[in-house]
Structure formats: structure tokens, C-alpha cells
Design a protein around this motif. Sequence first.
Motif: not given
Length: 419
Positions: A119-132
Motif C-alpha cells: 500500500i505504501c509503495i502504491c500510494m507514494t507513486a500515486i501521490i507523487s504523480f498526482l502532485d506533479l
Amino acid sequence: MLLSVGFSEIKKTLLLVWLALMFVIPKEYGLAKGFILLCICILSFIYILREKKINIRECGYFFCFIVYFLSSILYGVVSGWKFDITQDYPLFFYYVFTPICVFLFGYLYQNNKIFIVKICICMTAIISFLDLIRIFMILGILPKVGIIDFIVRVDSENTLMNELTLRISNESSLIFLLPLNILFLTLPRDDQRLSWKYKIGIVVASVLGSGYAMLSGRRILEIGVLIAWLIVCSKFLLQRFSVASLLKGGIFVGAFLLIISYIFETIVSNSNLSNLSDMIINTFFEGFTGAGMQNRQSYIPGLIELWETAPIFGHGLNAYGNVLANWQTLWSYEVVFLALLGQAGIIGVFIILLGVFFVLASYFNIYKSTKSNWIKALYKAMAIASVIFVLAGLSNPQVYYAWFWGIFFTFSKVGEYDV
């Protein structure tokens, strides 16, 4: 057996939804998050009754924690410090309800640590992409997308006066998740606990997240990311080199620099931020002397004076210094631990640090006892990322977050699939 499988799927679904909401949308949907957390606590209570396994030392610690801090709130009220239940109710949530939830959370998910990692891996990737993407929308490079505009809320933005601040509301989650994800790069690649999809996710999240960190202007996030990268680089440089490892390392560094350069070049070419690199560097160092730091420094003398007049037990959790940081919750300060010294005294701070010590000691014991290099690397990453997050609480109030303490405590318990 079927009932057990159904119970497992329900609790994992609740965990996924709750952490996704807490990580991605931390300031919205409080009632929904609270309801899901309540369901998690009920399931944990059922689990404890069914398994009939409980650690007496842990129970004793959480009981003492709740009794002391609840007494501190009551002492502050009796002493005459301002207390309005409609505004100051978070004190009960932080110091009474949260520790209960953390205790129950840890017991319910002690055998689901790998699932939490995923979950932490997926959420980090999703948040980073959305924030950019959100930053590109702020700068006018991309058109506004309603769903992203709704999910990814902007806390502050400033692109003037040689300063770059583009802060998204979910970046507080990244203060823990991003260093953790970067440290996951040290996990042995030949282990099968994570499929290739998650291994690629670690790389993607580390690169995109680092790009966002540089653009955010959030100094504590940038420092945490820098520490994590230094540890990863030092591990790589200290290993025995082979042609294959050098080739992989070179490809990774090249791809990292290429992606970051592309992000920066896209911003420079499509906005008025022609001196982007200078703005990033200036914002980082300006943070040590800027308005935010000056505000924090203005609270310190009053909070020290508050502590000196009641150093052992403090004045009560709702006490406050002569300079206020918040005109509604007067006890709330960004310098959390210093404020806590004056409010709960040396004993209150000691109780919290003792809990952190117990968990880190459990991490160390698991690290020493396991024969798995993957588990060793996992616990080293968890320990470092957790310490970074707790130290960030010296100047940021995100240490109140229940999700962090829940994950932190959960990994201190030896699950049957972990060693």
C-alpha cells in the motif's frame, strides 16, 4: 476456513481504503475516515477475543499513556486554562482515542506487514504523480482537470521574489512515505515477497516523488528525501562492485537525471520560471531564516517559560505560552515537543519517547533475530523513515497522525509471516 478468509479480506479492504484516504486526502472526509477506523477497531477487538493473545507490557504502557494524558487535560481545565469542547476536542482524539486505535490497529494487522508495504509503495507513486500533475496545472502547463483539482488540494503557492513554494495538502504523508520508498531501493531484488510491478513502483515513486519534493519548497520533506538518498547511495558505494551492478547503477542514475531534467525543462519552457534551479536552492536555504522559522522562534521563549514554571508535570495539555500560534486551539503549536514540555512536563515527553524507544527496540530485535536479508533491509528502512518523521515533529504537527503511529506500532509486533 471460509469465515477466516472472509474476515481477512474485509480487514484488508478496510485498511486499503482508510490508508488511501489518509494518505491522499488527509484533510477531507473526516467522518468517513472515522467510521472506517471504528470498524477496524471493532474487528481488532473481535480478533483479540478470538486469538486470546495480548502483550501485558504493551497493555500497561498504553493504559499509563492514556491515564496520564487524560489527567493532564483535566488538570489543565481545573487550573483555569481556556477549554472549549467544540474547539479543543482534538486533545481527546490525539491523546485518548488515537492510542486506543493504534493498539488495536497493531494487533489486527501484525500479520499483514507486506500488504502495508505494498500500500505504501502504491500510494507514494500515486501521490507523487498526482502532485506533479497538480503543479503543472497550477503553473498553467496543463489544463485543469476537475477530479484532480478536487482530490489534490493546494495548501500554498508562491512563485514570486525568487521563491518557489508549491505545497499540496497530502505532502505531509510524503514526509514519511517518500523517504521510506527511497529506502526500499535497498531491498534485495531477488526476494519474491514483492512482484516486479511493485519493484518498478518503488523506482517510479522515488524519482517522481523526489521531483515533487524539490518543487514543493517544503524544507523538512527535502531534508528527509536527501537523507534517504544519501543512505541508498552509501549502501551502493560500499558494496562489492561487479560489471552488472555498475551498469544497473549507471542506468538508474542516468534515468533519474533524465526524468528530473525533463520535468524541470518542461516547467521552464512553459512558464515564467526561467531561473527554476536558483529558486529551488534559494527557497531551501531561505527556509532556515524565513518568516516560518521566525514565527516558530517567536513561540520558543514563552514555551520555555511555561515549562520552567512546572517542569515535571506541566500545566495541562490545554495550556499555552504568552505568544499564540493559533487563536482557536490555543494549545496548538508547530513546535509540538517543546509545547508538550510546558503542557505535560518532562514526564509526558518521557512517556512518548519511551514508547518510541520500545518500538525501535522491537525493530532491532527483529532485525537481529531474522535470517532474511529482505526483512533486515525492510526494518532498517522502517526505522530510519520513522525517525525522520518523528524528528520532523520538532517543527511540524503531523506527529499527531494516527496512521503513522498505527503502522509504526504494527511493525514492532512479530507476525507469523515475517521472520
